[in-house]
Design a protein around this motif. Structure first.
Motif, PDB file in Angstrom:
ATOM      1  N   UNK A   1       0.508  -1.099   0.065  1.00 25.85           N
ATOM      2  CA  UNK A   1      -0.313   0.172   0.319  1.00 25.85           C
ATOM      3  C   UNK A   1       0.753   0.954  -0.335  1.00 25.85           C
ATOM      4  N   UNK A   2       1.857   1.257   1.100  1.00 23.37           N
ATOM      5  CA  UNK A   2       2.397   2.491   1.329  1.00 23.37           C
ATOM      6  C   UNK A   2       3.133   2.774  -0.504  1.00 23.37           C
ATOM      7  N   UNK A   3       4.051   1.861  -1.189  1.00 21.30           N
ATOM      8  CA  UNK A   3       4.570   1.211  -2.487  1.00 21.30           C
ATOM      9  C   UNK A   3       3.397   2.275  -3.173  1.00 21.30           C
ATOM     10  N   UNK A   4       2.688   2.384  -3.169  1.00 21.74           N
ATOM     11  CA  UNK A   4       1.092   2.294  -4.244  1.00 21.74           C
ATOM     12  C   UNK A   4       0.923   3.693  -4.330  1.00 21.74           C
ATOM     13  N   UNK A   5       0.481   4.281  -2.526  1.00 20.17           N
ATOM     14  CA  UNK A   5      -0.381   5.101  -2.497  1.00 20.17           C
ATOM     15  C   UNK A   5       0.307   6.680  -2.862  1.00 20.17           C
ATOM     16  N   UNK A   6       1.116   6.954  -4.625  1.00 19.87           N
ATOM     17  CA  UNK A   6       1.572   8.096  -4.638  1.00 19.87           C
ATOM     18  C   UNK A   6       0.708   9.011  -5.288  1.00 19.87           C
ATOM     19  N   UNK A   7       1.092   9.950  -6.284  1.00 17.00           N
ATOM     20  CA  UNK A   7       0.087  11.252  -5.972  1.00 17.00           C
ATOM     21  C   UNK A   7      -0.658  10.970  -7.537  1.00 17.00           C
ATOM     22  N   UNK A   8      -0.025   9.662  -8.631  1.00 17.42           N
ATOM     23  CA  UNK A   8      -0.692   9.267  -9.824  1.00 17.42           C
ATOM     24  C   UNK A   8      -2.150   8.933  -9.222  1.00 17.42           C
ATOM     25  N   UNK A   9      -1.761   7.882  -8.013  1.00 13.19           N
ATOM     26  CA  UNK A   9      -2.280   6.564  -7.504  1.00 13.19           C
ATOM     27  C   UNK A   9      -3.627   7.556  -7.813  1.00 13.19           C
ATOM     28  N   UNK A  10      -3.734   8.931  -6.459  1.00 12.00           N
ATOM     29  CA  UNK A  10      -4.452  10.150  -5.864  1.00 12.00           C
ATOM     30  C   UNK A  10      -5.438   9.955  -6.543  1.00 12.00           C
ATOM     31  N   UNK A  11      -4.616  10.871  -7.794  1.00 16.81           N
ATOM     32  CA  UNK A  11      -4.701  12.041  -8.945  1.00 16.81           C
ATOM     33  C   UNK A  11      -6.079  10.485  -9.336  1.00 16.81           C
ATOM     34  N   UNK A  12      -5.839   9.354  -9.584  1.00 14.50           N
ATOM     35  CA  UNK A  12      -6.653   8.308 -10.454  1.00 14.50           C
ATOM     36  C   UNK A  12      -7.940   7.830  -9.551  1.00 14.50           C
ATOM     37  N   UNK A  13      -7.800   8.150  -8.351  1.00  6.94           N
ATOM     38  CA  UNK A  13      -8.825   7.728  -7.187  1.00  6.94           C
ATOM     39  C   UNK A  13      -9.492   9.284  -7.674  1.00  6.94           C
TER      40      UNK A  13
END
Length: 283
Positions: A150-162
């Motif tokens: 999880x900590x590796x996945x949640x970057x800016x691109x991940x948040x933008x897509x959510x």
């Protein structure tokens, strides 16, 4: 502001002697999510306060690692005390903030006059729809957050897509900036993910919040206005049927679907949401 043993950062507007209106945000979000509502509440005479939730900078990371909804409810009631709130205070909560509202108002109804929740109905109202295939697909992130990835996945691109998936067509660039500022340090990101890890892992529950945790699972006393976006891509509108929602809310409550809005309806359709909230909070 210190409350429940934590130092809270917050945004505020309105007269300091006005009734407290406490506005609580969710994930992946920040206190800035209330930037359209705070001035409207202030104009109506409220002392409108939007804290950054526990673990979201600049609010401190709790030493006890408590991220259950009962801890969030305890924070809300402690903030009521810290800001000198009276029985005329009101609560507004979106997403995880909605969980906090249900628990806080049910546990300490004498502190709050009315409440507003957005995007997350009472748990009993949505359980049937939650296990629908389409809803499980939308909720992939909850299961991802149970893993060490999880900590590796949640970057800016991940948040933008959510944000793009949850509120289609909304330009969330400013909001994502605020989110990433809140979660820029590893301990803050771990805290935000910790809310979800606690959701599915009872061993993470902290006993001191047992009463508030239980309160959040029962119907309280204070009437609630519930609002849900018709195009919500996080929790589909099927999980927020107004009749099912009202069956789990106190007498005198109201539930409405807001057309043309997704998960972050307070930002997508601020005029419509603000009007409903202010009308509801009238005596």
């Amino acid at each position: 502001m210190t409350a429940n043993g934590l130092e809270f950062g917050y945004l505020a507007a309105g007269p300091e002697d006005g009734p407290l209106a406490l506005c609580l945000h969710g994930f992946p979000d920040s206190a800035h999510t209330w930037r359209h509502l705070l001035p409207e509440l202030a104009a109506a005479g409220y002392r409108a306060v939007a804290p950054f939730m526990r673990g979201y900078a600049p609010t401190a990371v709790p030493a006890d690692g408590a991220y259950q909804s009962g801890a969030l409810a305890a924070d809300a009631n402690a903030l009521h005390e810290a800001f000198g709130g009276g029985p005329d205070a009101v609560l507004v909560g979106h997403d995880w903030g909605a969980f906090a509202v249900y628990g806080a108002a049910a546990h300490a109804p004498g502190r709050w006059r009315k409440a507003v929740t957005l995007a997350v109905p009472p748990i009993a109202a949505m359980m049937g729809a939650f296990f629908d295939y389409e809803q499980l697909r939308r909720s992939f992130y909850i299961f991802l957050f149970q893993t060490p990835l999880a900590e590796l996945a949640v970057n800016r691109a991940f948040v933008e897509r959510l944000w793009a998936d949850w509120s289609p067509g909304y330009d969330a660039a400013e909001d994502v900036d605020h989110v990433m500022a809140c979660l820029s340090m590893p301990e803050n990101l771990a805290a935000a993910i910790g809310y979800y890890r606690t959701m599915l892992d009872p061993s993470r529950l902290v006993a001191r919040y047992a009463a508030e945790q239980a309160a959040g699972e029962r119907t309280g006393e204070r009437p609630v206005l519930y609002l849900h976006g018709a195009d919500d891509g996080c929790l589909g509108v099927a999980a927020a049927d107004p009749d099912a929602v009202l069956a789990q809310l106190p007498a005198g409550s109201r539930a409405e679907i807001v057309e043309g809005a997704g998960h972050f309806l307070q930002l997508e359709r601020p005029d419509a949401v603000n009007a409903r909230v202010l009308d509801w909070l009238k005596d």
